[in-house]
Design an enzyme around this catalytic site. Structure first.
Site, short mmCIF file in Angstrom:
data_model
loop_
_atom_site.label_atom_id
_atom_site.label_comp_id
_atom_site.label_asym_id
_atom_site.label_seq_id
_atom_site.Cartn_x
_atom_site.Cartn_y
_atom_site.Cartn_z
N ASP A 109 27.54 -17.95 31.21
CA ASP A 109 26.87 -19.08 31.86
C ASP A 109 25.49 -19.32 31.25
OD1 ASP A 109 26.49 -21.13 33.63
OD2 ASP A 109 26.09 -19.86 35.37
N ASN A 149 35.52 -27.28 35.79
CA ASN A 149 34.89 -27.84 34.58
C ASN A 149 35.55 -29.15 34.12
OD1 ASN A 149 34.14 -24.61 33.03
ND2 ASN A 149 32.90 -25.86 34.40
C1 FPP Z 1 28.73 -22.24 31.10
O1 FPP Z 1 27.54 -22.85 30.68
C2 FPP Z 1 29.70 -22.17 30.06
C3 FPP Z 1 30.85 -22.88 30.02
C4 FPP Z 1 31.26 -23.84 31.06
C5 FPP Z 1 31.80 -22.75 28.92
C6 FPP Z 1 31.76 -21.48 28.13
C7 FPP Z 1 32.09 -21.85 26.74
C8 FPP Z 1 31.62 -21.27 25.63
C9 FPP Z 1 30.78 -20.08 25.66
C10 FPP Z 1 31.92 -21.82 24.28
C11 FPP Z 1 33.34 -22.03 23.93
C12 FPP Z 1 34.26 -20.92 24.26
C13 FPP Z 1 34.93 -20.14 23.39
C14 FPP Z 1 35.86 -19.11 23.89
C15 FPP Z 1 34.77 -20.27 21.95
P1 FPP Z 1 27.06 -24.14 31.47
O2 FPP Z 1 27.37 -25.32 30.64
O3 FPP Z 1 27.62 -24.16 32.85
O4 FPP Z 1 25.53 -23.86 31.51
P2 FPP Z 1 24.50 -24.40 32.59
O5 FPP Z 1 24.87 -23.77 33.90
O6 FPP Z 1 23.19 -23.92 32.06
O7 FPP Z 1 24.62 -25.89 32.62
#
Ligand code: FPP
Length: 246
Positions: free
Chosen positions: A23, A71
């Site tokens: 996250d 998501n």
């Molecule tokens: C949370 O950050 C992360 C996600 C919703 C997606 C996780 C994806 C990756 C790490 C990259 C792609 C995955 C792979 C397996 C290559 P957020 O966007 O919710 O962050 P925030 O809470 O700060 O907005």
């Protein structure tokens, strides 16, 4: 690897299964006045590093919460970026997975994923099916309540068909109907970015898991911090609800 380990790290006392809620990609980008997409790109780099470290340490199971059922509600362009990053990851890590005996697994409502992502995933799962060094599980379009509901439905159908006796239904019967039927429960859950919640992740499977919440945003999560967290895990006294009289 051994020279990089923190003092006191016990290589023989590792979790069997590490699960991670990755996250903070969006906030990482926002702090730098960048588009959220940049945060996900940097987050993919962290994924690569964590997979590598986990494999090198000999931890047999790593599960990553890469995309939740919730998501799908994000802007279309962000969803599209995450899907294309996933495809890029699968392509760029192919050699790594084959060369390092890693088996790819994916759980969640996979039929909701775009056909291109699904076919890349399936191809990679088939190609790595014989590997037994580590199981890398990507949780995609995953939601624990949906998973549990689906399991309950399957159990109820078996009950009505006379294949299961409700009077003798055990927790193992439920676990066998979850996406994670072939995985041990996680020993360690890490969530980055300072949020202190589970966000619908493995609610059943985390019953006795040790939790570590890190304030670090996922793109900034380093191998050093990962090793420190594993060391913290080694120092936990896991009693599974019992008394430890040693
Ligand atoms: C949370 O950050 C992360 C996600 C919703 C997606 C996780 C994806 C990756 C790490 C990259 C792609 C995955 C792979 C397996 C290559 P957020 O966007 O919710 O962050 P925030 O809470 O700060 O907005």
């Amino acid at each position: 690897m051994s020279s990089d380990l923190p003092t006191g790290f016990q290589t023989e006392l590792l979790p069997v299964h590490v699960a991670i809620i990755m996250d903070g990609n969006g906030r990482w980008a926002k702090k730098r006045l960048m588009n959220r997409v940049k945060g996900h790109e940097r987050g993919s780099e962290t994924v690569r590093s964590v997979v590598r470290t986990t494999r090198k340490l000999g931890i047999p199971y790593l599960s990553l919460y890469a995309f939740s059922t919730e998501n799908w509600e994000r802007p279309k362009t962000e969803v599209a970026t995450l899907m294309s990053l996933l495809r890029r990851f699968l392509a760029s890590e192919r050699e790594e997975m084959l060369g390092n005996n890693i088996r790819l697994n994916a759980i969640g409502e996979l039929d909701r994923l775009p056909a291109t992502v699904r076919s890349d995933l399936e191809a990679m799962m088939v190609e790595t099916a014989g590997n037994n060094g580590m199981v890398l599980t990507l949780c995609l379009s995953y939601g624990s309540r949906d998973e549990l509901t689906e399991a309950m439905r399957a159990v109820a159908i078996k009950v009505t068909q006379g294949l299961l006796d409700p009077a003798s239904l055990s927790s193992d019967d439920i676990a066998r109907h979850l996406y994670t039927a072939d995985l041990p429960d996680p020993d360690l859950l890490i969530r980055t970015s300072g949020e202190l919640r589970l966000s619908n992740f493995m609610l059943w499977q985390l019953a006795y898991t040790e939790f570590v919440f890190s304030p670090t945003l996922w793109p900034d999560f380093t191998k050093e911090e990962y090793l420190e967290i594993l060391k913290m895990f080694q120092e936990r006294d896991r009693r599974f609800g019992r008394v430890n009289d040693t």
